[in-house]
Write an enzyme that holds these catalytic residues in place. Structure first.
Site, mmCIF file in Angstrom:
data_model
loop_
_atom_site.group_PDB
_atom_site.id
_atom_site.type_symbol
_atom_site.label_atom_id
_atom_site.label_comp_id
_atom_site.label_asym_id
_atom_site.label_seq_id
_atom_site.Cartn_x
_atom_site.Cartn_y
_atom_site.Cartn_z
ATOM 1 C CG HIS A 131 -2.433 -10.727 3.028
ATOM 2 N ND1 HIS A 131 -2.873 -9.576 2.407
ATOM 3 C CD2 HIS A 131 -2.204 -11.612 2.018
ATOM 4 C CE1 HIS A 131 -2.907 -9.757 1.095
ATOM 5 N NE2 HIS A 131 -2.513 -10.993 0.830
ATOM 6 C CG ASP A 162 -3.264 -6.764 4.229
ATOM 7 O OD1 ASP A 162 -2.357 -7.402 4.802
ATOM 8 O OD2 ASP A 162 -3.754 -7.095 3.135
ATOM 9 C CB SER A 244 -1.018 -9.871 -2.074
ATOM 10 O OG SER A 244 -2.315 -10.358 -2.265
#
Length: 300
Positions: A131, A162, A244
């Site tokens: 993502h 992901d 992330s």
């Protein structure tokens, strides 16, 4: 002839980095000390363990056989690391990922988003979240040294779990070119050996402010989350927006998961997707550019 344990530690580091200078850096010793240790070990075992080339070193057949035993044996002796030791030894393998969605952003040098990533191979293979790169047409990796490198291709990605594996250029956009990047080891069992209550460390780029380390414990090893195809590791190791794609490490400094998100209305409920798929993924292909990934997913 008895062989000192330290020689095997040096051998393992050189085998895993494929580079004498990088092994010396990771071990905090000189290149000459590394070379001398390998020479002593080869003499003691009466075997040639490495083949030398201009690009580095690679294991001979005898070296490969020895490596299998040494990796298992030293794994049993691996010391548990403090947060400070994790930062000192492994921060260099993690980077800030700047993402650009348009040519105007690229020209202005103003990324639309920041994320994190970490190297798993000295040749530039690195892990991040899918993502994080999903809408980007260009991206750069900024190391703790301030050196900046371009993301060349996406070698593997899976939107459902992901995870993405990218290749980072050795030629610097800013700073110094490099022949090899510092790397993180992936735990052989992935998340398999994690248990609730285990200490873990997170390294990433929270809020785009620069690399940082945090510590916590594993809250749950198999937390089902709607947006992810695989159960997540939940821990109390603090992460924020920008984290992330960062690394979640066990107490031995091995990557076990990729930091990905958090429960918005929870306290200290941080999520990381398991790194296990990387252990079996085919990372030998040419891959796609970021625009090609964007087009493929848009059309798909």
């Amino acid at each position: 002839m008895a062989v000192k344990l330290e020689l095997y530690r040096v051998f393992k580091e050189v085998a895993e980095t494929g580079n004498i200078s990088l092994a010396a850096k990771n071990l905090y010793i000189s290149q000459s000390a590394v070379s001398q240790s390998i020479k002593q070990l080869e003499t003691a075992l009466q075997a040639r363990l490495f083949a030398r080339s201009p690009r580095g070193v690679s294991l001979t057949w005898e070296g490969q056989m020895l490596y299998q035993y040494v990796r298992s044996a030293l794994g049993l002796l691996a010391p548990e690391l403090t947060a400070r030791q994790v930062a000192d030894r492994h921060m260099a393998a993690v980077f800030r990922l700047d993402l650009y969605k348009t040519q105007d952003e690229i020209d202005a040098g103003t990324p639309s988003a920041n994320a994190s990533g970490f190297f798993i191979m000295s040749d530039g293979l690195a892990v991040t979240n899918y993502h994080s790169i999903a809408d980007a047409v260009s991206a750069t990796a900024t190391l703790s040294t301030g050196d900046v490198y371009e993301v060349e291709r996406v070698i593997y990605y899976d939107p459902d779990i992901d995870i993405a594996v990218i290749r980072v250029s050795h030629a610097a956009l800013k700073g110094h070119d490099t022949s090899a990047f510092a790397t993180l080891d992936i735990a052989d069992s992935g998340t398999g050996d994690l248990r609730a209550g285990d200490t873990v460390y997170a390294i990433g780029n929270p809020l785009g402010l620069g690399l940082a380390v945090s510590s916590g414990i594993v809250s749950a090893t198999q937390r089902d989350v709607e947006r992810y195809a695989l159960p997540c590791v939940m821990s109390t190791a603090d992460i924020s927006e920008g984290s992330s794609g960062g690394a979640l490490l066990n107490v031995y400094g091995q990557a076990v998961a990729v930091t990905s998100g958090a429960y918005v209305y929870g306290n200290s409920m941080y999520l990381a997707v398991p790194i296990d798929p990387i252990l079996t993924a085919d990372l030998t292909g040419e891959g796609l550019t970021l625009p090609e990934v964007l087009e493929a997913e848009t059309v798909g």
